[in-house]
Design a protein around this motif. Structure first.
Motif, PDB file in Angstrom:
ATOM      1  N   GLY A   1      91.366  56.150 -97.474  1.00 50.83           N
ATOM      2  CA  GLY A   1      90.718  57.085 -96.559  1.00 50.83           C
ATOM      3  C   GLY A   1      90.861  56.670 -95.112  1.00 50.83           C
ATOM      4  N   ASP A   2      90.912  55.356 -94.837  1.00 49.90           N
ATOM      5  CA  ASP A   2      91.106  54.878 -93.469  1.00 49.90           C
ATOM      6  C   ASP A   2      92.480  55.284 -92.949  1.00 49.90           C
ATOM      7  N   VAL A   3      93.484  55.204 -93.818  1.00 48.94           N
ATOM      8  CA  VAL A   3      94.827  55.640 -93.445  1.00 48.94           C
ATOM      9  C   VAL A   3      94.825  57.132 -93.109  1.00 48.94           C
ATOM     10  N   LEU A   4      94.126  57.927 -93.920  1.00 49.01           N
ATOM     11  CA  LEU A   4      94.057  59.370 -93.652  1.00 49.01           C
ATOM     12  C   LEU A   4      93.422  59.650 -92.297  1.00 49.01           C
ATOM     13  N   THR A   5      92.372  58.923 -91.956  1.00 49.00           N
ATOM     14  CA  THR A   5      91.718  59.121 -90.657  1.00 49.00           C
ATOM     15  C   THR A   5      92.698  58.867 -89.515  1.00 49.00           C
ATOM     16  N   GLY A   6      93.499  57.829 -89.650  1.00 49.73           N
ATOM     17  CA  GLY A   6      94.491  57.543 -88.614  1.00 49.73           C
ATOM     18  C   GLY A   6      95.537  58.628 -88.507  1.00 49.73           C
ATOM     19  N   ILE A   7      95.995  59.145 -89.649  1.00 50.15           N
ATOM     20  CA  ILE A   7      96.996  60.219 -89.640  1.00 50.15           C
ATOM     21  C   ILE A   7      96.443  61.458 -88.955  1.00 50.15           C
ATOM     22  N   LEU A   8      95.244  61.861 -89.340  1.00 49.49           N
ATOM     23  CA  LEU A   8      94.651  63.077 -88.774  1.00 49.49           C
ATOM     24  C   LEU A   8      94.454  62.939 -87.267  1.00 49.49           C
ATOM     25  N   THR A   9      93.944  61.796 -86.832  1.00 51.51           N
ATOM     26  CA  THR A   9      93.713  61.598 -85.402  1.00 51.51           C
ATOM     27  C   THR A   9      95.023  61.653 -84.634  1.00 51.51           C
ATOM     28  N   ALA A  10      96.074  61.052 -85.190  1.00 54.71           N
ATOM     29  CA  ALA A  10      97.373  61.060 -84.511  1.00 54.71           C
ATOM     30  C   ALA A  10      97.955  62.459 -84.421  1.00 54.71           C
ATOM     31  N   LEU A  11      97.839  63.251 -85.471  1.00 60.57           N
ATOM     32  CA  LEU A  11      98.385  64.615 -85.440  1.00 60.57           C
ATOM     33  C   LEU A  11      97.640  65.488 -84.435  1.00 60.57           C
ATOM     34  N   ILE A  12      96.323  65.321 -84.373  1.00 61.10           N
ATOM     35  CA  ILE A  12      95.553  66.069 -83.370  1.00 61.10           C
ATOM     36  C   ILE A  12      95.968  65.633 -81.975  1.00 61.10           C
ATOM     37  N   ALA A  13      96.126  64.331 -81.774  1.00 60.35           N
ATOM     38  CA  ALA A  13      96.512  63.808 -80.459  1.00 60.35           C
ATOM     39  C   ALA A  13      97.854  64.377 -80.005  1.00 60.35           C
ATOM     40  N   GLN A  14      98.728  64.666 -80.970  1.00 59.36           N
ATOM     41  CA  GLN A  14     100.049  65.225 -80.637  1.00 59.36           C
ATOM     42  C   GLN A  14     100.021  66.733 -80.437  1.00 59.36           C
ATOM     43  N   GLY A  15      98.832  67.329 -80.504  1.00 60.08           N
ATOM     44  CA  GLY A  15      98.703  68.723 -80.129  1.00 60.08           C
ATOM     45  C   GLY A  15      98.497  69.707 -81.257  1.00 60.08           C
ATOM     46  N   LEU A  16      98.413  69.252 -82.499  1.00 57.27           N
ATOM     47  CA  LEU A  16      98.186  70.194 -83.577  1.00 57.27           C
ATOM     48  C   LEU A  16      96.745  70.695 -83.558  1.00 57.27           C
ATOM     49  N   PRO A  17      96.529  71.998 -83.735  1.00 58.63           N
ATOM     50  CA  PRO A  17      95.163  72.507 -83.890  1.00 58.63           C
ATOM     51  C   PRO A  17      94.504  71.860 -85.108  1.00 58.63           C
ATOM     52  N   LEU A  18      93.193  71.775 -85.093  1.00 58.13           N
ATOM     53  CA  LEU A  18      92.488  71.061 -86.155  1.00 58.13           C
ATOM     54  C   LEU A  18      92.819  71.555 -87.562  1.00 58.13           C
ATOM     55  N   PRO A  19      92.831  72.874 -87.832  1.00 54.38           N
ATOM     56  CA  PRO A  19      93.152  73.297 -89.199  1.00 54.38           C
ATOM     57  C   PRO A  19      94.552  72.861 -89.637  1.00 54.38           C
TER      58      PRO A  19
END
Length: 482
Positions: A424-442
């Motif tokens: 789950g910690d890995v997933l949190t990092g992936i999600l945060t990075a994708l948002i940081a790169q400009g992807l909308p939350l959904p």
């Protein structure tokens, strides 16, 4: 985005009824088509099979079995039909199939475990999708005998004993090697214990007009990584344009936030910053010197962040509470996991600019209910979480669910190797990075969950599921991203 629409048992029955009553497709024709398509899959999957045992109940699922027995007999196979339940309860199209089967010289035999042992393939036509209570008596005994036989099993529509809506085993359920489901895919096949019981899943439409399907809104959409489309990284990109992921956590233990940070780095964040305890700085930098590690959370650092991930190793003491308080009311998109969720459960806060990633225990705390209640109906649980807390909810588990307030999506990837600390910690990092790169939350939630689980599948294919290390996801994740 291509998706696999998933339906409840009630929706499947409604579509079936509309096809019969409004589209003019006779029910007995649907039964014969179901049986014929399933028999074709049996022959393709087990081409050497010469003897089959068809275990039939007294409802329409049994009728499918009676019809399949006819096709198998006409194809020259040796067929044993084992009847469970009193034949006087067989009605309608199933009774017609029973009479047609008798015209071929086949009759139902009392259930017998020795007959199962002699079969090359067992066909499960016991209970179907209408089951809503635990299996008991002769049906349970039959299911357990099928599972103990050691023979390959083809399930018709759904493995008997499995809830078509929740993926929960209702007392006892057949463990099939192949499930041929009919008209529409049932959501329970793809989550929780359904993933284990169903084996390989194929769906046959049976010629039902597509407009009858459009009259029902799917309860969920099944997603794969290949369904997700990420924008390419421009050739002139630089770290400032690829987003800053700010990750917060690591009170007593540094491992969780270290995994989160490395995942964010490998998922493409331009800058990966970590706020943790001062005593953990050296350990994190030794693991990866590309990380920017701090022991204080300044307002400037929050303002500079493109996305914030908080929770892994955060703890629930004053240190963690104070850090969470600093970012709760910010406009910056955030990912809350682990102890950030446990602290959030003590508030009544709702926001639209966050992703919450609870596992069943955290979901139960957020909803004020038991874990058993969450697992009994995960789709209902994820909907309640989204309604109460807003944003996007990622309910982790076998068949992780994502609810953005408009759609419920179900990840079709994942394996038992993910049942280990740190995933789950890995997933949190992936999600945060994708948002940081400009992807909308959904989009970030859908893409991140599928990426995470697809990488785990690649890692498990190489290393096996037992003892899978969360860091073993990083290389296949980066490969999939590129």
């Amino acid at each position: 985005m291509a998706v696999l629409n998933l339906y409840s048992a009630e929706q499947a029955r409604t579509i079936d009824r509309i096809a019969i009553e409004q589209a003019g497709v006779p029910g007995i024709l649907l039964m014969k088509r179901a049986a014929f398509s399933a028999f074709q899959h049996l022959r393709a999957h087990w081409p050497q099979a010469q003897r089959i045992a068809v275990v039939c109940g007294v409802g329409n699922n049994g009728g499918d079995g009676f019809a399949l027995a006819q096709y198998a007999t006409l194809a020259g196979l040796q067929v044993d039909v084992l009847q469970v339940g009193p034949t006087h309860k067989i009605r309608g199209d199933a009774l017609t199939m029973l009479h047609e089967m008798a015209d071929l010289g086949l009759s139902g035999l009392p259930f017998d475990t020795n007959t199962l042992a002699e079969a090359d393939v067992i066909v499960d036509a016991l209970l179907g999708t209408g089951l809503d209570r635990p299996v008991e008596g002769a049906y349970r005994d039959s299911i357990e005998a099928i599972n103990a036989s050691g023979r390959p099993v083809l399930a018709l529509d759904i493995p008997s004993g499995l809830s078509a809506d929740t993926g929960q085993v209702l007392g006892s359920a057949v463990k099939a090697h192949l499930t041929t489901t009919f008209i529409v895919p049932k959501v329970g096949l793809y989550m929780e214990q359904g993933r284990e019981c169903a084996g390989k899943i194929v769906c046959e439409n049976l010629g039902v007009p597509l407009h009858t399907l459009a009259m029902q809104t799917p309860v969920a959409r099944g997603l794969r990584w290949q369904d997700c489309v990420l924008p390419p990284r421009p050739a002139h990109a630089h770290k400032g344009r690829c987003g800053t992921a700010l990750l917060i956590g690591g009170d007593a233990l540094a491992g969780a936030i270290a995994l989160t940070a490395e995942a964010a780095l490998h998922a493409g964040a331009g800058l990966t910053q970590v706020v943790t305890r001062a005593e953990h700085r050296t350990a994190l930098l030794c693991r990866n010197p590309a990380l920017m590690v701090y022991d204080t959370l300044s307002p400037d650092r929050i303002e500079a962040a493109s996305a914030i991930g908080i929770g892994p190793g955060l703890g629930q003491n004053d240190w963690g509470r104070q850090l969470l308080r600093q970012i709760l009311h910010r406009d910056t998109p955030r990912v809350l996991d682990a102890d950030a969720l446990n602290l959030l459960a003590q508030t009544a806060m709702r926001a639209d600019n966050w992703i919450l990633t609870p596992h069943p225990g955290e979901a139960a705390r957020l909803l004020g209910c038991s874990v058993a209640e969450v697992q009994a109906d995960r789709i209902q649980a994820v909907r309640k979480l989204q309604q109460r807390y807003g944003g996007v909810i990622v309910l982790k588990g076998a068949g992780t669910l994502i609810d953005d307030g408009e759609h419920v999506d179900l990840c079709l990837h994942g394996n038992a190797g993910m049942a280990t600390g740190g995933m789950g910690d890995v997933l949190t990092g992936i999600l945060t990075a994708l948002i940081a790169q400009g992807l909308p939350l959904p989009e970030a939630a859908r893409s991140g969950v599928c990426l995470h689980a697809a990488a785990a599948d690649l890692a498990a294919a190489q290393h096996g599921t037992r003892g899978l290390d969360p860091t073993q996801l990083l290389a296949p994740m980066q490969h999939l991203l590129n």
